[in-house]
Design a protein around this motif. Structure first.
Motif, mmCIF file in Angstrom:
data_model
loop_
_atom_site.group_PDB
_atom_site.id
_atom_site.type_symbol
_atom_site.label_atom_id
_atom_site.label_comp_id
_atom_site.label_asym_id
_atom_site.label_seq_id
_atom_site.Cartn_x
_atom_site.Cartn_y
_atom_site.Cartn_z
ATOM 1 N N TYR B 33 0.974 -0.924 0.132
ATOM 2 C CA TYR B 33 -0.145 0.049 0.132
ATOM 3 C C TYR B 33 0.803 1.190 -0.056
ATOM 4 C CZ TYR B 33 -3.630 -2.962 1.646
ATOM 5 O OH TYR B 33 -4.862 -4.112 1.456
ATOM 6 N N PHE B 35 0.473 5.500 0.920
ATOM 7 C CA PHE B 35 -0.409 6.931 1.195
ATOM 8 C C PHE B 35 0.438 8.017 1.431
ATOM 9 C CE2 PHE B 35 -2.366 3.428 3.804
ATOM 10 C CZ PHE B 35 -2.004 2.474 4.262
ATOM 11 N N TYR B 37 -0.119 11.005 3.704
ATOM 12 C CA TYR B 37 -0.867 11.972 5.150
ATOM 13 C C TYR B 37 -0.459 13.329 4.739
ATOM 14 C CZ TYR B 37 -1.122 6.942 7.519
ATOM 15 O OH TYR B 37 -2.429 5.545 8.116
ATOM 16 N N LEU B 47 -4.914 10.925 7.696
ATOM 17 C CA LEU B 47 -5.040 10.229 5.788
ATOM 18 C C LEU B 47 -5.467 11.175 4.731
ATOM 19 C CD1 LEU B 47 -4.574 7.857 4.262
ATOM 20 C CD2 LEU B 47 -6.348 7.065 4.625
ATOM 21 N N ARG B 50 -4.656 6.099 0.258
ATOM 22 C CA ARG B 50 -4.351 5.417 -0.265
ATOM 23 C C ARG B 50 -4.454 4.602 -0.968
ATOM 24 N NH1 ARG B 50 -8.128 1.240 3.862
ATOM 25 N NH2 ARG B 50 -8.338 0.105 1.663
ATOM 26 N N PHE B 91 3.528 13.665 4.261
ATOM 27 C CA PHE B 91 4.356 12.492 3.922
ATOM 28 C C PHE B 91 4.161 11.602 3.435
ATOM 29 C CE2 PHE B 91 7.105 13.981 6.992
ATOM 30 C CZ PHE B 91 7.016 14.648 8.149
ATOM 31 N N HIS B 95 3.389 0.497 2.385
ATOM 32 C CA HIS B 95 3.336 -0.244 3.494
ATOM 33 C C HIS B 95 3.083 -1.883 2.623
ATOM 34 C CE1 HIS B 95 1.375 -2.542 6.906
ATOM 35 N NE2 HIS B 95 0.683 -2.837 5.950
ATOM 36 N N THR B 99 2.582 -7.445 6.696
ATOM 37 C CA THR B 99 3.744 -6.895 7.536
ATOM 38 C C THR B 99 3.559 -5.682 8.332
ATOM 39 O OG1 THR B 99 5.155 -4.938 6.129
ATOM 40 C CG2 THR B 99 5.374 -7.263 5.730
ATOM 41 N N TYR B 100 3.909 -5.516 9.893
ATOM 42 C CA TYR B 100 4.015 -4.144 10.323
ATOM 43 C C TYR B 100 4.208 -2.374 10.053
ATOM 44 C CZ TYR B 100 8.505 -4.672 11.320
ATOM 45 O OH TYR B 100 10.148 -4.825 11.860
ATOM 46 N N TYR B 102 6.236 0.149 8.286
ATOM 47 C CA TYR B 102 5.374 0.950 7.236
ATOM 48 C C TYR B 102 6.769 2.539 7.308
ATOM 49 C CZ TYR B 102 0.668 0.467 8.603
ATOM 50 O OH TYR B 102 -0.666 -0.352 8.268
ATOM 51 N N PHE B 104 8.513 6.197 5.545
ATOM 52 C CA PHE B 104 7.468 7.288 5.252
ATOM 53 C C PHE B 104 8.767 7.503 4.857
ATOM 54 C CE2 PHE B 104 3.596 8.401 8.130
ATOM 55 C CZ PHE B 104 3.808 7.368 8.821
ATOM 56 N N GLY B 105 8.302 8.569 3.928
ATOM 57 C CA GLY B 105 9.570 10.097 3.374
ATOM 58 C C GLY B 105 9.924 10.695 4.595
#
Lengths: 113, 114
Positions: B33, B35, B37, B47, B50, B91, B95, B99-100, B102, B104-105
């Motif tokens: 995925y 996103f 944000y 959010l 997505r 941002f 993801h 998995t858990y 994430y 971020f840029g």
């Protein structure tokens, strides 16, 4: 409002002191995450809980950091013997067990003098 | 290594105009995925939009739309009819499914000029 809440919102401490932050996730969310965000950067992953089990810790999480999530509800993040480099925004997020979206709290801004 | 790159530290747009924020990512995964944000000053991250990697159709949410180019690993955000309330840090996040994790840029600060 049943969003993610964090307390305190701001914390100023002296170097060497211990601090503890609290995160209350959205009530039905099994997953809870802690991130650190420094100025000009995106959130960096610190640790992840699924219910009460801490399943992953980043190398950013030194021995001075500890996180708990008793009974799979709220979570605490403790920093012992704080250093100036610990100054940052500490973000908590939660998500349901299934589903990709994370919901963020407002963060706790830590300033270490 | 999985990385997310936002090459525009800051962007400005005139109110009512359109702006595009860039994001590229690096992964060998096929199922993930993406996103966008939004983090307004002193407020929590929310959010915006997505995109599921398996969907070819670009996601749209009101004035916000994405241009998802899977082969190029590019995921840009277009904001149409910009409003003063759109001013924030944006941002991009990646993801991998199941998995858990994430990632971020570093964010793009958007200024909206009246």
């Amino acid at each position: 409002d049943t969003g993610v809440s964090q307390n305190p919102r701001h914390k100023i401490t002296k170097r060497g002191q211990n601090v503890t932050f609290r995160c209350d996730p959205i009530s039905e969310h099994n997953r809870l995450y802690w991130y650190r965000q420094t100025l000009g950067q995106g959130p960096e992953f610190l640790t992840y809980f699924q219910n009460e089990a801490q399943l992953e810790k980043s190398r950013l999480l030194s021995d001075r950091f500890s996180a708990e999530r008793p009974k799979g509800s709220f979570s605490t993040l403790e920093i012992q013997r704080t250093e100036q480099g610990d100054s940052a925004m500490y973000l908590c997020a939660s998500s349901p067990l299934y589903g990709p979206e994370q919901f963020f709290g407002p963060g706790t801004r830590l300033t270490v003098l | 290594a999985q990385t997310v790159t936002q090459s525009q530290p800051e962007m400005s747009v005139q109110e009512a105009e359109t702006v595009t924020l860039s994001c590229t990512y690096d992964t060998s995964e096929s199922d993930y995925y993406l996103f966008w944000y939004k983090q307004p000053p002193s407020r929590q991250m929310i959010l915006v939009i997505r995109q599921e990697a398996y969907k070819q159709q670009n996601a749209t949410e009101n004035r916000f739309s994405v241009n998802f180019q899977k082969a190029a690993k590019s995921f840009s955000l277009k904001i149409s009819d910009s409003q003063l309330g759109d001013a924030a840090m944006y941002f991009c996040a990646y993801h991998p499914s199941g998995t858990y994790k994430y990632i971020f840029g570093t964010g793009t600060r958007l200024k909206v000029l009246a």
